[in-house]
Design a protein around this motif. Structure first.
Motif, mmCIF file in Angstrom:
data_model
loop_
_atom_site.group_PDB
_atom_site.id
_atom_site.type_symbol
_atom_site.label_atom_id
_atom_site.label_comp_id
_atom_site.label_asym_id
_atom_site.label_seq_id
_atom_site.Cartn_x
_atom_site.Cartn_y
_atom_site.Cartn_z
ATOM 1 N N HIS A 34 1.038 -1.006 0.210
ATOM 2 C CA HIS A 34 0.137 -0.035 -0.182
ATOM 3 C C HIS A 34 1.024 1.048 -0.065
ATOM 4 C CE1 HIS A 34 -2.676 2.979 1.151
ATOM 5 N NE2 HIS A 34 -3.704 1.989 0.413
ATOM 6 N N HIS A 35 1.758 1.208 1.009
ATOM 7 C CA HIS A 35 2.715 2.911 0.990
ATOM 8 C C HIS A 35 3.660 1.985 -0.487
ATOM 9 C CE1 HIS A 35 2.003 2.899 5.303
ATOM 10 N NE2 HIS A 35 2.362 4.383 5.261
ATOM 11 N N GLU A 36 3.906 1.613 -1.320
ATOM 12 C CA GLU A 36 4.580 1.110 -2.252
ATOM 13 C C GLU A 36 3.674 1.843 -3.465
ATOM 14 O OE1 GLU A 36 5.334 -1.141 -6.152
ATOM 15 O OE2 GLU A 36 5.075 -3.127 -4.613
ATOM 16 N N GLY A 37 1.901 2.003 -3.264
ATOM 17 C CA GLY A 37 1.180 2.625 -4.333
ATOM 18 C C GLY A 37 0.997 3.784 -3.949
ATOM 19 N N ILE A 38 1.488 4.330 -3.362
ATOM 20 C CA ILE A 38 1.419 5.668 -2.363
ATOM 21 C C ILE A 38 2.645 6.505 -2.932
ATOM 22 C CG2 ILE A 38 1.941 7.588 -0.600
ATOM 23 C CD1 ILE A 38 0.297 6.229 1.310
ATOM 24 N N ALA A 39 4.091 5.953 -2.874
ATOM 25 C CA ALA A 39 4.800 6.251 -3.951
ATOM 26 C C ALA A 39 4.967 6.307 -5.149
ATOM 27 C CB ALA A 39 6.236 5.462 -2.941
ATOM 28 N N LYS A 43 0.902 1.521 -12.160
ATOM 29 C CA LYS A 43 1.399 1.432 -10.774
ATOM 30 C C LYS A 43 0.443 0.855 -10.018
ATOM 31 C CE LYS A 43 4.815 -1.050 -13.417
ATOM 32 N NZ LYS A 43 5.460 -2.224 -13.689
ATOM 33 N N ALA A 44 0.885 2.347 -9.543
ATOM 34 C CA ALA A 44 -0.291 2.642 -8.529
ATOM 35 C C ALA A 44 -1.584 2.608 -8.288
ATOM 36 C CB ALA A 44 0.522 4.583 -8.310
ATOM 37 N N LEU A 45 -2.672 2.629 -9.614
ATOM 38 C CA LEU A 45 -3.919 2.188 -9.517
ATOM 39 C C LEU A 45 -4.192 1.096 -9.478
ATOM 40 C CD1 LEU A 45 -6.918 2.712 -10.393
ATOM 41 C CD2 LEU A 45 -6.079 2.296 -12.995
ATOM 42 N N PHE A 104 -6.315 -3.353 -3.186
ATOM 43 C CA PHE A 104 -6.127 -3.146 -2.143
ATOM 44 C C PHE A 104 -8.401 -2.373 -1.823
ATOM 45 C CE2 PHE A 104 -1.758 -3.410 -1.435
ATOM 46 C CZ PHE A 104 -1.942 -3.692 0.043
ATOM 47 N N GLU A 105 -8.978 -2.687 -3.074
ATOM 48 C CA GLU A 105 -9.963 -1.711 -2.771
ATOM 49 C C GLU A 105 -10.494 0.046 -2.165
ATOM 50 O OE1 GLU A 105 -12.776 -5.048 -1.603
ATOM 51 O OE2 GLU A 105 -12.275 -6.358 -3.420
ATOM 52 N N ASP A 106 -9.371 0.364 -2.182
ATOM 53 C CA ASP A 106 -8.482 1.436 -1.765
ATOM 54 C C ASP A 106 -9.371 2.713 -2.356
ATOM 55 O OD1 ASP A 106 -7.895 4.174 -0.982
ATOM 56 O OD2 ASP A 106 -6.280 3.641 -0.422
ATOM 57 N N TRP A 107 -10.797 2.776 -3.285
ATOM 58 C CA TRP A 107 -11.567 3.388 -4.543
ATOM 59 C C TRP A 107 -10.980 4.619 -4.221
ATOM 60 C CZ3 TRP A 107 -11.750 -0.313 -7.529
ATOM 61 C CH2 TRP A 107 -12.077 -1.777 -6.971
ATOM 62 N N TYR A 108 -11.186 5.256 -2.960
ATOM 63 C CA TYR A 108 -10.699 6.993 -3.242
ATOM 64 C C TYR A 108 -9.678 7.000 -3.688
ATOM 65 C CZ TYR A 108 -10.899 11.615 -1.799
ATOM 66 O OH TYR A 108 -10.933 13.115 -1.642
ATOM 67 N N ARG A 109 -8.349 6.637 -3.462
ATOM 68 C CA ARG A 109 -7.123 6.851 -3.659
ATOM 69 C C ARG A 109 -7.248 6.270 -5.168
ATOM 70 N NH1 ARG A 109 -4.985 5.841 1.430
ATOM 71 N NH2 ARG A 109 -4.124 7.950 2.043
#
Length: 211
Positions: free
Chosen positions: A118-123, A146-148, A154-159
């Motif tokens: 998840h933090h990789e996605g933010i990066a 890659k982030a998407l 993670f089903e982090d739909w907002y991000r």
């Protein structure tokens, strides 16, 4: 130190940046006196975020550099990765885009090594933003992709929605309105899943602008 972390959220929402800086400095001093190196690193990160929000980006860069150095010395890869991300954001705000790209790349690599997806996605997202400011959109588009992938995993739909919004803007900059429109529509769907109807409406409006 724990109180300072909790207050940071409230003070950011209230935009009470001077109070946030004061609280963060108190936490940093307490951690230093206690010999808590990890806590001190976290406090430097908190202080850096407060300074950046207050527009004091030069001081923010210095604070995040201190946080990075403390976590690197402690061998804590996840916290070091977070510190690199915060440093990259501050560097970008300071107009030091090339250094920001390097910082976000280091953050991504550390989170990959730690298995923190998840933090990789933010990066990846932060790297995409820096790359978009650095020049041609293609590398930024790849980073956003890659982030998407990770945020959908993670089903982090907002991000996911925010990343799709970034992707749409990058396609617009590259002169690809049909690709931009597809991303805006996907962003609208993601924001709907995230229960963010106002953002979904904005994304649909932007999609209509591409027709």
């Amino acid at each position: 130190m724990r109180l300072a972390e909790c207050l940071a959220v409230y003070l950011r929402w209230r935009r009470s940046f001077d109070d946030w800086i004061t609280v963060a400095r108190a936490a940093r001093e307490a951690a230093h006196r206690a010999g808590n190196r990890l806590g001190e690193g976290d406090a430097w990160t908190n202080l850096g975020n407060a300074l950046r929000e207050a527009g004091r980006v030069g001081e923010a860069v210095d604070a995040h550099t201190r946080a990075r150095d403390l976590h690197r010395a402690a061998g804590d890869r996840q916290r070091e990765g977070i510190a690199w991300t915060c440093l990259g954001i501050a560097l970008e705000k300071a107009g030091r885009v090339g250094e920001a790209v390097d910082a976000h790349t280091r953050a991504r690599d550390l989170h990959q090594a730690a298995g923190d997806r998840h933090h990789e996605g933010i990066a990846w997202t932060c790297l995409g933003i820096a790359l978009e400011k650095a020049g041609p959109a293609e590398e930024a588009i790849e980073a956003y992709g890659k982030a998407l992938e990770i945020f959908r995993e993670f089903e982090d739909w907002y991000r996911a929605g925010r990343t799709l919004r970034n992707l749409a803007s990058a396609h617009e900059s590259a002169g690809r309105p049909s690709d931009a429109r597809a991303c805006w529509l996907q962003a609208a769907d993601a924001f709907t899943h995230a229960n963010a109807p106002d953002r979904a409406t904005q994304a649909r409006t932007r999609a209509e602008d591409q027709e």
